[in-house]
Design a protein around this motif. Sequence first.
Motif, mmCIF file in Angstrom:
data_model
loop_
_atom_site.group_PDB
_atom_site.id
_atom_site.type_symbol
_atom_site.label_atom_id
_atom_site.label_comp_id
_atom_site.label_asym_id
_atom_site.label_seq_id
_atom_site.Cartn_x
_atom_site.Cartn_y
_atom_site.Cartn_z
ATOM 1 N N VAL A 50 1.122 -1.230 -0.056
ATOM 2 C CA VAL A 50 -0.254 0.198 -0.069
ATOM 3 C C VAL A 50 1.026 1.092 -0.053
ATOM 4 C CG1 VAL A 50 -1.555 1.455 1.240
ATOM 5 C CG2 VAL A 50 -1.548 -1.198 0.962
ATOM 6 N N LEU A 51 0.496 2.539 -1.264
ATOM 7 C CA LEU A 51 1.864 3.228 -1.101
ATOM 8 C C LEU A 51 0.931 4.225 -1.649
ATOM 9 C CD1 LEU A 51 3.824 2.050 -4.295
ATOM 10 C CD2 LEU A 51 4.240 1.592 -1.512
ATOM 11 N N PHE A 52 1.619 5.442 -1.117
ATOM 12 C CA PHE A 52 0.908 7.241 -0.889
ATOM 13 C C PHE A 52 1.504 7.472 -1.845
ATOM 14 C CE2 PHE A 52 -0.639 5.223 3.471
ATOM 15 C CZ PHE A 52 -1.897 6.031 3.096
ATOM 16 N N LEU A 69 9.656 -5.475 -3.170
ATOM 17 C CA LEU A 69 8.314 -5.370 -3.246
ATOM 18 C C LEU A 69 8.016 -3.973 -3.556
ATOM 19 C CD1 LEU A 69 6.740 -7.540 -0.549
ATOM 20 C CD2 LEU A 69 6.884 -7.962 -2.858
ATOM 21 N N LEU A 70 8.502 -3.143 -3.220
ATOM 22 C CA LEU A 70 8.832 -1.560 -3.621
ATOM 23 C C LEU A 70 9.070 -1.315 -5.034
ATOM 24 C CD1 LEU A 70 7.626 1.731 -3.430
ATOM 25 C CD2 LEU A 70 9.928 1.619 -1.571
ATOM 26 N N ALA A 71 9.988 -1.539 -5.427
ATOM 27 C CA ALA A 71 10.821 -2.070 -6.404
ATOM 28 C C ALA A 71 10.196 -2.054 -8.161
ATOM 29 C CB ALA A 71 11.476 -1.868 -7.132
ATOM 30 N N GLN A 72 8.550 -3.914 -7.670
ATOM 31 C CA GLN A 72 8.320 -3.829 -8.152
ATOM 32 C C GLN A 72 6.800 -3.389 -8.502
ATOM 33 O OE1 GLN A 72 7.974 -8.249 -6.785
ATOM 34 N NE2 GLN A 72 9.695 -8.191 -6.875
ATOM 35 N N ALA A 73 6.116 -3.083 -7.436
ATOM 36 C CA ALA A 73 4.278 -2.183 -7.485
ATOM 37 C C ALA A 73 5.303 -0.587 -8.082
ATOM 38 C CB ALA A 73 4.552 -1.805 -6.533
ATOM 39 N N LEU A 74 6.267 -0.333 -8.322
ATOM 40 C CA LEU A 74 6.444 1.140 -9.188
ATOM 41 C C LEU A 74 7.046 0.782 -10.816
ATOM 42 C CD1 LEU A 74 8.616 2.475 -6.455
ATOM 43 C CD2 LEU A 74 5.930 3.494 -7.429
ATOM 44 N N GLY A 75 7.588 -0.551 -10.899
ATOM 45 C CA GLY A 75 8.087 -0.809 -12.347
ATOM 46 C C GLY A 75 8.988 -0.363 -12.370
ATOM 47 N N GLN A 76 10.021 0.043 -11.666
ATOM 48 C CA GLN A 76 11.773 -0.147 -11.854
ATOM 49 C C GLN A 76 12.434 -1.084 -11.171
ATOM 50 O OE1 GLN A 76 11.443 3.147 -13.074
ATOM 51 N NE2 GLN A 76 9.644 3.242 -13.156
ATOM 52 N N PRO A 77 13.550 -1.462 -12.330
ATOM 53 C CA PRO A 77 14.071 -2.089 -10.904
ATOM 54 C C PRO A 77 15.382 -1.716 -9.636
ATOM 55 C CG PRO A 77 15.589 -0.735 -13.378
ATOM 56 C CD PRO A 77 14.076 -0.082 -12.686
ATOM 57 N N PHE A 78 15.598 -3.078 -9.026
ATOM 58 C CA PHE A 78 15.701 -2.711 -7.795
ATOM 59 C C PHE A 78 17.506 -2.045 -7.473
ATOM 60 C CE2 PHE A 78 17.236 -4.847 -4.163
ATOM 61 C CZ PHE A 78 16.844 -4.038 -2.773
ATOM 62 N N THR A 87 17.497 6.825 -11.658
ATOM 63 C CA THR A 87 18.118 7.171 -10.201
ATOM 64 C C THR A 87 16.832 6.978 -9.634
ATOM 65 O OG1 THR A 87 20.101 6.727 -10.968
ATOM 66 C CG2 THR A 87 19.735 7.432 -8.639
ATOM 67 N N VAL A 88 16.734 6.018 -8.012
ATOM 68 C CA VAL A 88 16.084 6.887 -7.163
ATOM 69 C C VAL A 88 16.562 6.535 -6.179
ATOM 70 C CG1 VAL A 88 13.219 5.449 -6.039
ATOM 71 C CG2 VAL A 88 13.461 4.833 -8.568
ATOM 72 N N ILE A 144 11.664 9.478 -4.513
ATOM 73 C CA ILE A 144 12.143 9.627 -5.373
ATOM 74 C C ILE A 144 12.887 9.635 -6.834
ATOM 75 C CG2 ILE A 144 13.244 12.128 -4.380
ATOM 76 C CD1 ILE A 144 10.836 13.754 -6.100
ATOM 77 N N GLY A 145 12.051 9.510 -8.146
ATOM 78 C CA GLY A 145 13.410 9.493 -9.354
ATOM 79 C C GLY A 145 12.781 9.787 -10.675
ATOM 80 N N LEU A 146 13.619 10.059 -11.418
ATOM 81 C CA LEU A 146 13.335 10.230 -12.490
ATOM 82 C C LEU A 146 13.424 8.952 -13.977
ATOM 83 C CD1 LEU A 146 15.869 13.747 -13.564
ATOM 84 C CD2 LEU A 146 13.261 13.178 -13.141
ATOM 85 N N THR A 147 11.931 8.821 -14.227
ATOM 86 C CA THR A 147 11.688 7.193 -14.898
ATOM 87 C C THR A 147 12.586 7.233 -16.593
ATOM 88 O OG1 THR A 147 9.639 7.873 -15.366
ATOM 89 C CG2 THR A 147 10.097 6.929 -13.205
#
Length: 281
Positions: A14-16, A66-75, A121-122, A278-281
Motif C-alpha cells: 500500500v503506497l501513498f 516489493l516496492l520496486a516491483q510495485a513501481l515498475g522500476q529495477p531494484f 535512479t531512485v 523520488i526518481g526520474l523514470t
Amino acid sequence: MEPFVKQMQEGQPVLFMIASWMRQFSDLTAGFTSRHGGVSESPYASLNGGLHVKDRDNHVIRNRQLLAQALGQPFEAFTYAEQVHSNEVIVIGKQEKGLGRNSREEAIQAKDAFITNEQGTVLCAQFADCVPLFFYDPVNRAVGLAHAGWKGTVLNISMATISAMTHTFGSLPEHIHAVIGPSIGACCYEVDETVAGRVREVLSDVKASTLSNKQILRGLKSGKFMLNLQELNRILIEQAGILSSHIEVTQLCTSCRTDEFFSHRKEGGVTGRMIAWIGLT
C-alpha cells in the motif's frame, strides 16, 4: 488538497503517491510507503523498510524489492543512506546508484539529503515521524529528497538541498516544486525547552511573523511545547525562494495514523520505517 493519495492493488504494498506530480510530470515517480503489504513480522509488520531496527534483513530487503516491483522500476536503481539527522547533502551519480539497498555497510554514510539528475535512479530515505521533503525541478529535470527531523530542520536541511540543486544542476528556486510528506504533526509532537529554544532561534533568523510563531510552537502549562515541524519546514522552503504556489503540505500525521504508518514516538521506539522515494523514470 491532500497531496498524497493512497494506492492499493491486490498483492502489492500500500503506497501513498504524490498525486498532483503524477498527473503533471510523466517522467517522475514519487511517494511514501505505508506499513502494509510487506513480509515483516510484529513489531515491524509488515512493510518495514529499515535495516537498522532489528528486523530480519531478508524481510527488509524483500519489502524493498516489493516496492520496486510495485513501481515498475529495477531494484538496482534504489539508493539508500545511513541517516544521522544532519544537513549534509550528497549528489547521487552513476557510481552511487543502488548503494545501500541490500545492506547498511554498502549504504551512503552520514547523509540526510540526496539530489540527482540521473535518469533511472531512485532516491530513498527512511522515516517514522520525521518530515520527508520532496523536491523536483522540471526545467532542469533534477530531483531532491531530504530527511528532516527537528535537528535537520533547525539546521535548515531544506535550504541546503535547494542550494545544492542550484549549484549542481542550475536549478532556480522559482522553478522547483516541493512537497512536505507524512510525519508527526502539531497535534502529537510534544518537545521540551531545548528543542523549542532552537526553533525560536530559527524563527528569529527568518523573521517569521507572530502568527507563524504561534502556529509552529504552542506552549503548554507543563512547560513543554507542541511543535509543528511541517509548517516550520514550509516556511524555510519558502524563505529559500520556492514559490508558495509550488509547495504542497500533507495533513497526514504518522502518530495519529498508526493504522497506516509506523510512528517511533507513538509506538515506543520499537517499530518499522516507511520509505520516501523520488526518481526520474
